[in-house]
Design an enzyme around this catalytic site. Structure first.
Site, PDB file in Angstrom:
ATOM      1  N   LYS A 180       3.792   2.590  10.004  1.00 40.11           N
ATOM      2  CA  LYS A 180       3.852   1.946   8.761  1.00 40.11           C
ATOM      3  C   LYS A 180       4.331   1.247   8.030  1.00 40.11           C
ATOM      4  O   LYS A 180       4.362   2.352   6.876  1.00 40.11           O
ATOM      5  CB  LYS A 180       2.532   0.601   8.942  1.00 40.11           C
ATOM      6  CG  LYS A 180       2.229  -0.769   7.994  1.00 40.11           C
ATOM      7  CD  LYS A 180       0.950  -0.480   8.626  1.00 40.11           C
ATOM      8  CE  LYS A 180      -0.087  -1.557   6.943  1.00 40.11           C
ATOM      9  NZ  LYS A 180      -1.126  -1.877   7.218  1.00 40.11           N
ATOM     10  N   SER A 231      -2.545  -7.075   8.573  1.00 39.26           N
ATOM     11  CA  SER A 231      -1.728  -6.214   8.443  1.00 39.26           C
ATOM     12  C   SER A 231      -0.918  -5.259   8.897  1.00 39.26           C
ATOM     13  O   SER A 231       0.537  -5.832   8.850  1.00 39.26           O
ATOM     14  CB  SER A 231      -1.705  -5.910   6.849  1.00 39.26           C
ATOM     15  OG  SER A 231      -2.173  -5.096   6.501  1.00 39.26           O
ATOM     16  N   SER A 287      -7.369  -4.416   8.632  1.00 42.30           N
ATOM     17  CA  SER A 287      -5.563  -4.042   9.490  1.00 42.30           C
ATOM     18  C   SER A 287      -5.416  -2.913  10.384  1.00 42.30           C
ATOM     19  O   SER A 287      -4.099  -3.403  10.677  1.00 42.30           O
ATOM     20  CB  SER A 287      -4.831  -4.104   7.867  1.00 42.30           C
ATOM     21  OG  SER A 287      -5.211  -5.370   6.833  1.00 42.30           O
TER      22      SER A 287
END
Lengths: 482, 99
Positions: A80, A155, A179
């Site tokens: 990420k 997210s 997330s």
């Protein structure tokens, strides 16, 4: 040559060691898949083709010379883009960090490099990890690989989509309020948020420091356990890292355990869509068959979890994001004439709407005259939640709920911020209390998956993997008999 | 319940050091109003005598470590992301008026 992108991390690694295929073949297969399909999915913000191939060549040479090999040698892993890889950009999907090059690597990244994994690229996210759909990225909107036009959740939507689309067997996300777990639920993956303090946050861009944890996405329970055990390397650079001994989760997945009590907050699930409820009941029935006991638990305090979260997380975010001031390392508005303009206009131009909204909310709850009413009150309710969940987890071994109240929604389908925040209604409490929580697939509805969330006492990630493995086996059995 | 109007949003934007355009202020007014309305339910929870929780590690043991020195990052490494610098110093617009 068989399609290597269909293989699990375990299979790829073992096949590489047995010389069934080379690391270069693994790297090429995954890079090619990204090249061919990521223009539709949009899961990556950066792909490290040259570096990945160079590392793969190096691994093949090491193997040819019989040199000692890292524990995850040859396994492609996506990261990420709020986690630092030294020498590469970390944008957090924000314009304000558009040119930011990480001067150091996160502890989790160092652990993966030591393990000879192939760090294949950086994935899309909601700006600064603030969102539940990955639509709030300043760069691109990621598609759910299972259904066009739908979000992969957020997210960590890029990390979820990358694994679901077989661009990598594993990826790292971060979870502040759900997330990792919600995108895992939306894309049919396994997603783990470890106990707060289990995995080092050093090198993770801070959002809500008392809530953030890094964790793995995978297509199999084994792979997830393997990645968690690798990244939970003890770290002195994160003062909240508990520096616990690394546990070999993956080799104990099928061992038996006397822990068979499941708590379900049935009251809290009353408003659930009947179709989601059906899949949830089906999963519970399966555990019952395996000899688990289901018990009703009172978690009514959790009706406040979204409120508590949006006070505390935004308060922490407003403080954490004060560092993006256009002075030291974030983007500066070149038109700014005064020092005040440098701050005010750089933050205005280069931060997105959702981020500004949360900074403002956080500023409000910490402001003079409001702090006791909002911030302190939320912190007190957090204490009550922690106490309640702690007590319940002394009576039962697991708490189970759906991960999300719904399957993936359409891109652009949720406009109202509060409705978006309520996406996290079942996941948030584990961040507020610090307990480990996992999401595993429990069913499909109209071609979109649904996740089961399981929460355990502190440090009992092993139990979460063990109990998840039982559903994974059942799901496979179910599918082969279809 | 806090009353959200344009002046309130502008005051927050000053505190947070983010300048806002008219349409942004309007949108934030609407959104913050909705969010605060939801958050205000917290006021109904009886928290008398409850200590606030700022970190779950209050009762998890957070270990200390030896105070040993580590090689620091070089100035070049530290400054590589600085938007404006001169001779190894960060440059900002003039702060002292008339200087």
């Amino acid at each position: 040559m068989q399609n290597l992108t269909k293989k699990s991390a375990k299979e790829l690694h073992e096949g590489f060691l047995k010389k069934e295929w080379t690391a270069v073949e693994i790297a090429k297969a995954h890079l090619q898949a990204i090249d061919e399909n990521d223009n539709q999915i949009q899961s990556f913000l950066a792909v490290f083709s040259d570096k990945t191939l160079a590392k793969a060549v190096h691994l093949d040479q090491k193997l040819a010379r019989n040199e000692p090999m890292g524990k995850m040698a040859g396994v492609p892993i996506a990261v990420k883009d709020n986690i630092h890889i030294r020498g590469e950009k970390t944008t957090a999907a924000s314009k304000i960090l558009q040119d930011y090059v990480a001067p150091f690597s996160a502890t989790v990244v160092e652990a993966l490099e030591d393990a000879d994994a192939l760090l294949i690229g950086k994935t899309n996210l909601d700006e600064f990890a603030m969102g539940s759909s990955t639509e709030h990225s300043a760069y691109k909107v990621t598609q759910n690989p299972l259904k066009e036009g739908y979000t992969p959740g957020g997210s960590s939507g890029g990390s979820a989509a990358a694994v679901a689309a077989h661009f990598a067997p594993l990826s790292l996300g971060s979870d502040t309020g759900g997330s990792i777990r919600q995108p895992a639920s939306f894309t049919g993956l396994i997603g783990m948020k470890p106990t707060y303090g289990r995995v080092s946050r050093y090198g993770l861009i801070a959002f809500g420091s008392s809530l953030d944890q890094i964790g793995p996405f995978s297509r199999t329970v084994y792979d997830n356990a393997w990645l968690l055990e690798t990244i939970s390397a003890p770290c002195k650079k994160d003062p909240t890292n508990l520096r616990l001994a690394q546990i070999n989760y993956k080799n104990q997945l099928d061992s038996s355990s006397p822990k068979k009590k499941i708590g379900v907050p049935f009251q809290f699930l009353k408003k659930l869509e009947p179709r989601v409820r059906q899949h949830f009941d089906h999963a519970l029935a399966h555990y019952k068959e395996l000899g688990y006991e289901i018990q009703d638990i009172d978690l009514s305090i959790l009706e406040h979890s979204v409120s508590v979260y949006y006070v505390l997380a935004t308060a922490e975010a407003s403080a954490n994001l004060a560092r993006y001031d256009g002075i030291t390392f974030s983007k500066r508005n070149p038109e700014a004439k005064t020092l005040e303009e440098v701050y005010d206009s750089s933050r205005s131009i280069y931060l997105g709407h959702e981020v500004k909204q949360r900074i403002l909310l956080g500023t409000m709850v910490l402001s003079q005259g409001k702090m006791d009413e909002y911030y302190m009150q939320a912190a007190r309710v957090r204490q009550m939640m922690k106490h309640t969940v702690d007590q319940i987890l002394k009576e039962v071994h697991f708490i189970m709920t759906p991960t999300s109240p719904n399957t993936a929604f359409r891109i652009g389908g949720i406009k109202d911020p509060l409705t978006m925040y309520l996406q996290d209604i079942y996941t948030i409490f584990a961040n507020l209390t610090g307990h480990p929580a996992i999401s595993i697939p429990m069913g499909m509805e109209d071609g979109l998956p649904l996740g089961l969330q399981i929460v355990a006492p502190y440090h009992q990630e092993m139990d979460l993997y063990r109990v998840s493995r039982q559903l994974e086996v059942a799901n496979k059995h179910h599918l082969t008999h279809k | 319940m806090s009353h959200v109007d344009a002046a309130f949003v502008e005051r927050l934007s000053k505190l947070a050091r983010i300048s806002l355009k008219k349409d942004e202020i309007h949108r934030l007014e609407e959104n913050l109003e909705k969010i605060l309305k939801h958050i205000d339910q917290l006021q109904q929870v009886d928290t008398k005598g409850v200590e606030p929780c700022f970190s779950v590690q209050q009762d998890l043991i957070c270990p200390f470590f030896e105070d040993e020195s580590q090689p620091p990052m070089t100035r070049t490494e530290l400054m590589q992301n600085t938007p404006d610098s001169i001779s190894g110093f960060i440059r900002v617009p003039t702060v002292i008026k008339g200087a």
